[in-house]
Design an enzyme around this catalytic site. Structure first.
Site, mmCIF file in Angstrom:
data_model
loop_
_atom_site.group_PDB
_atom_site.id
_atom_site.type_symbol
_atom_site.label_atom_id
_atom_site.label_comp_id
_atom_site.label_asym_id
_atom_site.label_seq_id
_atom_site.Cartn_x
_atom_site.Cartn_y
_atom_site.Cartn_z
ATOM 1 N N HIS A 87 36.620 48.982 48.821
ATOM 2 C CA HIS A 87 36.308 49.866 47.685
ATOM 3 C C HIS A 87 34.804 50.110 47.567
ATOM 4 O O HIS A 87 34.403 51.027 46.862
ATOM 5 C CB HIS A 87 36.960 49.363 46.391
ATOM 6 N N ASP A 223 40.913 44.057 50.950
ATOM 7 C CA ASP A 223 39.848 44.927 50.437
ATOM 8 C C ASP A 223 38.527 44.686 51.185
ATOM 9 O O ASP A 223 37.587 44.107 50.644
ATOM 10 C CB ASP A 223 39.685 44.670 48.938
ATOM 11 N N SER A 651 31.201 42.792 43.956
ATOM 12 C CA SER A 651 32.178 43.284 44.915
ATOM 13 C C SER A 651 31.571 43.230 46.312
ATOM 14 O O SER A 651 30.482 43.746 46.529
ATOM 15 C CB SER A 651 32.558 44.728 44.600
HETATM 16 N N1 ARG Z 1 38.477 46.234 40.149
HETATM 17 C C1 ARG Z 1 37.630 46.195 41.307
HETATM 18 C C2 ARG Z 1 36.203 45.960 40.902
HETATM 19 O O1 ARG Z 1 35.723 46.532 39.961
HETATM 20 C C3 ARG Z 1 37.673 47.464 42.088
HETATM 21 C C4 ARG Z 1 38.960 47.687 42.724
HETATM 22 C C5 ARG Z 1 39.080 49.051 43.336
HETATM 23 N N2 ARG Z 1 40.487 49.329 43.568
HETATM 24 C C6 ARG Z 1 41.202 50.238 42.881
HETATM 25 N N3 ARG Z 1 42.483 50.249 43.048
HETATM 26 N N4 ARG Z 1 40.671 51.140 42.087
HETATM 27 O O2 ARG Z 1 35.489 45.218 41.539
#
Ligand code: ARG
Length: 773
Positions: A87, A223, A651
């Site tokens: 992501h 991911d 992330s």
């Molecule tokens: N929730 C994750 C974060 O903010 C990002 C995940 C992205 N994936 C998604 N399905 N939108 O670190």
């Protein structure tokens, strides 16, 4: 009976290290030695503080980069191979995708350097050093310095220090404030701008579970994506060139594929974006009522419009994929956070903390400095609340509409045109050109038109009329509140919604033409109104708030002198440490600390794009072809959780074991801890990670990218674990007492006693055991 007591003791003994001190905190690497190293060793760290952060010798920090300014990445080979989340690389993966060459859907793997894909605008920052410059910034400033003078001096000094450290632009440098303006640190980075895409799994692996699983545990997402950093032949940052060579980092992380278990030490090194842990109850109330509520309402509408069109066309799906993902990410975050604040009684908790603070501040010795802090905060928030929606809607509704954002970007040009500055105008046009190209590459006018009508309707309805500019109110009146008609007018006549027309305008721009453009004619007065009527009031309230917040945090630290505070996240490099750990999301439910390929397959749903499993992955699963990546039970672990304290911006951060090896890749937080940016709750806060074994399994077995595996340093021994930490724990007073109690209980039982009491005390530690038959 003996067994019962022993298991009771064991239970008390084992839970002791975890309740003693929560694994809370995002620590500054340069302070680890002083503040945390002893505690980290107790929990299983085997590295010295210098092996984690050193300015002179290579250390872990040299493997960690800030990726694109918004994520974290880490080097996993001496040839600049860089690991981050899927992501985080999503925008780049999307930008290289077309309906014919759809890397989002199919993945991408470069077989050699020449196939790696350059990414304009992408950069990574590698920390050279950081310094505490608090003394320099605050020299001659104290609590009697007038606030305006303080703000001005502080701002100037921060800039001057950063400029001086930049060595005439060789480094990217900045000074950031910590603890709400009580401390200041300088950061010096090397910025590398030639960063190429090397590999990515398909979205059906990298984004498996989609928005349904986002922010949730249990999880089964691969991911990750892989980039490579290139440098000039001298190893220094260089603009993209075919002649650049892979960057040789001072350190890269070995990857551990051995076994691990709960309690194993884990640390996360990265760039957490923003936390608001010192925010008071009134601030939280505004987050709930205004920020989150607005985000939920406006984004829900926008996402619905986008999705409908994305489902109809592959071209639109690809164009909007990245915008959709990032908009939906914090949409869901806001929902979870508002629910969590209610469920966890977060505001009530803050109110109680504030009462304690006030009682402390009421002491005659402190009253002058701290007595009014909370009421000042309160008053500032009351003032901010009146205008807050205006700025939220400006961001979410106005600049959240693509055409209006493009029109907004023409404002600097408008300024140069009005001042008849030909050279500046030429420069403004040059600056705009790449942005215009990027804008239209991912733009679908009919989709945006629907968003425009919806967003302006909300703006018109929800913002106090006396905070809307006359020009806008007149326009709404002219179209009798019919926003579709208004959209027809704007989208047939504005040049910002057509690449050709916009470029024609830019060939020969005039202020008159801009003023007459209907999209510009909406944005310009809204912005001007904001700047002249709203921003000064909000600015004054914010200045008052900033002063009070600074004193609040200074007071808190004075009030609890033995507590080691850590500063809020502010996109600077941090380290958090803790352990692999399961959790109970609610009464009667226990979540295991890892998930496997079995669970991934159980979720499969070929009719739902979020849960499609690629055929090749299914084959590997059916053949149980996990190779050396299976755990000792033969399972392929996909994701696992730790209690590391992280937030957005982390992330792509590495999860590192006690020996400095990468065991996972952090990528998300869990639903039960959506209030985590406001308070850390040890029972619920978890960090969700891709297991390093799943990562290598996908690269190796799924993608067959052995070229990449052979670059990495793969370690197969088990991670140092709970055992090591527990041994260290046995030396704490609590553990000593438990051991002594256990010995005494055994003796009594063996002597035939069935009813007895044992009480032991040492310092603060206490153990009581009562046995009745
Ligand atoms: N929730 C994750 C974060 O903010 C990002 C995940 C992205 N994936 C998604 N399905 N939108 O670190």
């Amino acid at each position: 009976m003996l067994k019962r007591i022993l298991s009771l003791l064991l239970l008390v003994g084992l839970s002791a290290p975890f309740t003693a001190k929560a694994d809370e905190g995002m620590w500054l690497p340069m302070l680890i030695k002083r503040l945390n190293h002893a505690d980290m060793q107790k929990k299983g760290l085997q590295l010295t503080a210098e092996e984690i952060y050193s300015v002179n010798n290579s250390s872990l920090k040299d493997a960690i980069v800030q990726f694109g300014g918004f994520c974290t990445g880490e080097f996993i080979s001496k040839n600049g191979l860089l690991l981050t989340n899927h992501h985080c690389g999503y925008g780049q993966i999307q930008s290289h995708s077309t309906p014919e060459n759809d890397y989002l859907t199919n993945g991408f793997w470069a077989k050699n350097y020449s196939e790696e894909l350059p990414n304009e605008g992408l950069f990574v920052d590698i920390l050279v050093r950081m310094d505490d410059v608090t003394g320099k910034v605050l020299e001659g400033i104290d609590n009697n310095t007038p606030e305006a003078e303080r703000a001005q001096k502080v701002g100037q000094r921060m800039q001057a220090l950063a400029k001086e450290a930049s060595n005439n632009g060789e480094y990217v440098t900045y000074v950031r404030d910590f603890f709400n303006g009580n401390e200041f640190y300088l950061f010096v980075y090397n910025r590398y701008t030639d960063v190429r895409l090397v590999g990515t799994p398909p979205s059906s692996i990298g984004k498996y579970g989609g928005d349904t699983d986002n922010w949730m545990w249990p999880r089964h997402t691969g991911d990750f994506s892989i980039f490579r950093v290139y440098a000039g032949k001298d190893g220094k940052p260089a603009k993209y060139s075919k002649d650049n060579v892979p960057y040789n980092p001072k350190h890269h992380l070995p990857i551990n594929i051995g076994d691990r278990e709960p309690g194993d030490f884990s640390m996360v090194f990265g760039f957490p974006g923003r936390t608001k842990r010192f925010m008071t109850s009134q601030g939280l109330q505004l987050e709930v009522d205004q920020l989150n509520k607005t985000r939920i309402k406006l984004r829900e509408k926008k996402l619905g419009i986008w999705k409908e069109d994305m489902d109809k066309s592959d071209a639109t799906r690809i164009k909007y994929a990245s915008k959709y993902a990032s908009t939906s990410n914090y949409y869901k975050y806001s929902i979870g956070q508002n629910e969590g604040i209610k469920r966890m009684k977060t505001i009530e908790g803050k109110v109680a903390d504030e009462a304690k603070y006030q009682a402390w501040a009421n002491d005659p010795q402190r009253k002058a400095l701290y007595g009014n802090v909370l009421s000042d905060i309160d008053a500032s928030y009351k003032e901010i609340a009146k205008y807050n929606l205006g700025s939220i809607y400006l961001n979410e509704a106005i600049l959240g509409t693509e055409s209006l954002l493009m029109a907004y970007r023409l404002m600097p040009l408008y300024t140069t045109l009005k001042s008849n500055d030909a050279a500046a105008t030429k420069k403004a046009v040059e600056d705009l050109m790449p942005r215009v190209d990027a804008f239209f590459k991912d733009y679908n006018m009919p989709t945006d038109k629907k968003v425009f009508a919806a967003m302006l309707k909300y703006y018109s309805e929800d913002i106090a009329k006396d905070q809307q500019p006359e020009a806008f109110k007149n326009l709404v009146a002219k179209y009798k509140g019919d926003f579709n008609k208004l959209a027809d007018h704007v989208y047939s006549n504005s040049f910002v919604v057509s690449e050709q027309k916009l470029k024609d305008f830019l060939k020969n721009p005039t202020a008159k033409k801009l003023e007459n453009d209907p999209a510009f004619a909406i944005v310009q007065p809204i912005l001007e109104n904001f700047q002249t009527n709203i921003a000064p009031k909000v600015g004054a309230a914010n200045a008052k708030l900033a002063t009070a917040n600074r004193l609040y945090v200074a007071g808190l630290r004075e009030m609890n002198p033995d507590f080691v505070y850590y500063p809020d996240a502010n996109s600077t490099i941090r380290l958090s440490y803790g352990a692999i750990k399961d959790y109970s999301p609610q009464d009667g439910v226990m979540f295991n600390y890892y998930t496997t390929m079995e669970g991934l397959m159980a979720k499969e749903d070929p009719t739902n794009e979020e849960f499609e499993v690629p055929a090749k992955l299914k084959q590997l699963y059916q053949a149980k072809d996990y190779g050396r990546y299976a755990n000792d039970k033969g399972e392929l672990v996909v994701n696992f959780i730790t209690d590391n304290d992280i937030t957005g911006g982390n992330s792509g951060s590495p999860v590192i074991n006690g020996k400095g090896e990468l065991i996972g890749l952090a990528f998300d937080g869990n639903w039960e801890a959506m209030t985590g940016d406001l308070v850390y709750d040890a029972d619920y806060k978890r960090c969700i990670n891709v297991d390093a074994r799943y990562l290598l399994f996908i690269i190796d077995k799924y993608a067959g990218a052995n070229n990449l595996i052979s670059e990495m340093t793969v370690v197969t021994t088990d991670s140092p674990g709970a055992g090591d930490a527990a041994k260290a724990e046995a030396t704490t007073p609590q553990a000593e007492l438990l051991n002594a109690t256990m010995t005494e209980a055994q003796e009594k039982l063996r002597a035939g006693k069935t009813e007895f009491k044992i009480e032991k005390k040492k310092g603060d530690a206490k153990v009581k055991l009562q046995v009745k038959d």
